[in-house]
Design an enzyme around this catalytic site. Structure first.
Site, short mmCIF file in Angstrom:
data_model
loop_
_atom_site.label_atom_id
_atom_site.label_comp_id
_atom_site.label_asym_id
_atom_site.label_seq_id
_atom_site.Cartn_x
_atom_site.Cartn_y
_atom_site.Cartn_z
N CYS A 29 0.16 -10.07 28.05
CA CYS A 29 1.59 -10.41 28.01
C CYS A 29 2.51 -9.33 28.58
O CYS A 29 3.66 -9.62 28.93
CB CYS A 29 2.00 -10.70 26.58
SG CYS A 29 0.74 -11.53 25.61
N HIS B 133 9.97 -10.86 22.51
CA HIS B 133 8.65 -11.31 22.95
C HIS B 133 8.38 -12.69 22.33
O HIS B 133 7.92 -13.60 23.02
CB HIS B 133 7.59 -10.31 22.54
CG HIS B 133 6.23 -10.62 23.06
ND1 HIS B 133 5.98 -10.86 24.39
CD2 HIS B 133 5.03 -10.73 22.43
CE1 HIS B 133 4.69 -11.10 24.57
NE2 HIS B 133 4.10 -11.04 23.39
N HIS C 201 4.42 -19.45 27.18
CA HIS C 201 3.98 -18.06 27.26
C HIS C 201 3.19 -17.91 28.55
O HIS C 201 2.04 -18.34 28.65
CB HIS C 201 3.13 -17.70 26.05
CG HIS C 201 2.85 -16.23 25.93
ND1 HIS C 201 3.04 -15.35 26.96
CD2 HIS C 201 2.38 -15.49 24.89
CE1 HIS C 201 2.72 -14.15 26.58
NE2 HIS C 201 2.32 -14.20 25.32
#
Length: 424
Positions: free
Chosen positions: A161, A304, A341
């Site tokens: 990520c 996030h 995501h």
């Protein structure tokens, strides 16, 4: 202009972006500020398992002429085309060997490699058009160099990520060190069966659309996309004078600067972050120190916000410690409910959301300011420190001068980026 501790001012061009929330900056911004989840659809994997995923419509992608014209490259190329005028201008000014490529990516051609390996096990040989380079970590960066005829250094970062956040930081370091004069920096990833089933094996994928910071959250919704910037010391590229898709009516006047950045590594678990948020805390504090800012000078925080139990908990704790009593008032949102995501691309895509938050609110009165919404069921997890999640009725009483974006990857690879308005 803020007094940054970064040695030289480094400017970010208008981003090139493609994802499920939009195929250019205009559509992307509209989706973020209206809370559109139209790009989140049910997909069926070859195993028969179904998931929500944020997918780019097939019709939005074009063949590229790449040596390996796979989906991840088509997504990457779509974003790169949007910044091609800035790249060409930088190449003309600095030379092909003075432009770096720094890309975040975690899934390189799995649709080709899975099919190739299946044929190998069935027939004892790979298809004639198969090459291990399809799977090589470097190919997304190699393609960028080949597309634009560049000869500078190139890197690919694969820390899940936080990949493209680390890529942007490396680009800044290369320019500041005098190794190059400009860099193409960002990331790309694809929501392949490999990714979907891999995260499902970790029990991290939500059966419903992701619901970050809710008491009812149950995991992530994966997505695909790309976002790239041209990073340079030259203000001309940051002003949008080279062409592009026009983020705002006054995009030609935009000067947005990379003010600061921070990185940390938990190194405590292969996939999970430290539960107390100390790793995330360290990255955020380092970014503020690098930028020469106090937490109270951050006007928008892109979280996030993956929607997993552990990530949202540790991030809320970290934000609370960094911002103190201001944590409950700084406008914040996770844009993943609109984009999904996007793993290696997520940090760059979310920095693009911050870039647009500054660019599209320049000169606006407080009642007209818009920021990316936080789309969830509204049932905030009361066990977490309070956050000021942006809803449809949220009003803003500050000009948007500086934004922070957080990205926390596997193994506790934490990145925090701060960008801000430059009035020069």
């Amino acid at each position: 202009m803020y007094n940054s501790n970064v040695k030289e001012s480094l400017f970010l061009s208008e981003p090139g972006i493609v994802c499920a929330a939009g195929n250019n900056v205009r559509d992307f911004w509209k989706a973020l500020t209206t809370g559109s989840q139209d790009g989140l659809v049910k997909v069926k994997t070859h195993s028969g398992r179904e998931f929500f995923a944020a997918k780019i419509a097939d019709g939005a992608l074009k063949k590229t002429g790449a040596r390996y014209d796979m989906r991840v490259i088509q997504i990457e190329d779509s974003a790169l085309e949007q910044i091609a005028p800035e790249v060409q201008a930088a190449k003309q000014k600095y030379g092909a060997d003075r432009i770096a490529v720094c890309a975040g990516c975690c899934d390189n051609g799995s649709e080709f490699s899975v099919a190739g390996h299946r044929e190998y096990f069935e027939k004892g040989a790979f298809p004639k058009n198969y090459s291990l380079e399809i799977q090589s970590a470097d190919y997304p960066a190699t393609y960028i160099k080949e597309k634009f005829g560049l000869a500078g250094p190139s890197y690919v970062f694969a820390t899940a990520c936080s990949s493209s956040g680390s890529a942007i930081i490396k680009a800044a370091e290369l320019i500041s060190a005098g190794i190059v004069d400009a860099a193409i920096a960002g990331g790309v990833d694809v929501a392949s069966d490999t990714v979907l089933l891999g995260f499902d094996s970790l029990e991290a994928v939500s059966e419903t659309k992701t619901n970050p910071f809710s008491a009812n959250r149950s995991g992530i919704t994966l997505g695909e996309g790309a976002a790239f910037f041209v990073l340079t010391k030259d203000k001309d590229f940051a002003r949008g004078n080279c062409g592009g898709f026009g983020a705002a009516a006054d995009s030609a006047t935009q000067l947005i600067e990379l003010l600061g950045f921070g990185e940390s590594a938990d190194a405590s678990h292969m996939t999970a972050p430290l539960a107390d948020g100390s790793g995330a805390l360290a990255a955020m504090k380092e970014a503020l120190a690098c930028a020469g800012l106090e937490a109270g000078q951050i006007d928008y925080l892109n979280l996030h916000g993956t929607g997993t139990k552990l990530n949202d908990s540790m991030e809320a704790k970290a934000v609370s410690k960094v911002f103190g009593s201001l944590a409950a008032s700084v406008p914040a949102s996770s844009t993943k409910p609109m984009t999904g995501h996007t793993l290696g691309a997520s940090s760059a895509i979310e920095l693009a959301a911050c870039w647009l938050s500054i660019a599209n609110n320049r000169g606006k009165s407080f009642g007209d300011i818009k920021l990316p919404l936080h789309v969830y069921d509204g049932q905030y997890d009361s066990s977490l420190p309070p956050l000021n999640l942006i809803g449809r009725e949220t009003k803003f009483n500050k000009e948007i001068n500086a934004c922070m974006s957080n990205s926390f990857g596997f193994g506790g690879c934490n990145v925090s980026l701060i960008i801000g308005k430059n009035n020069g």
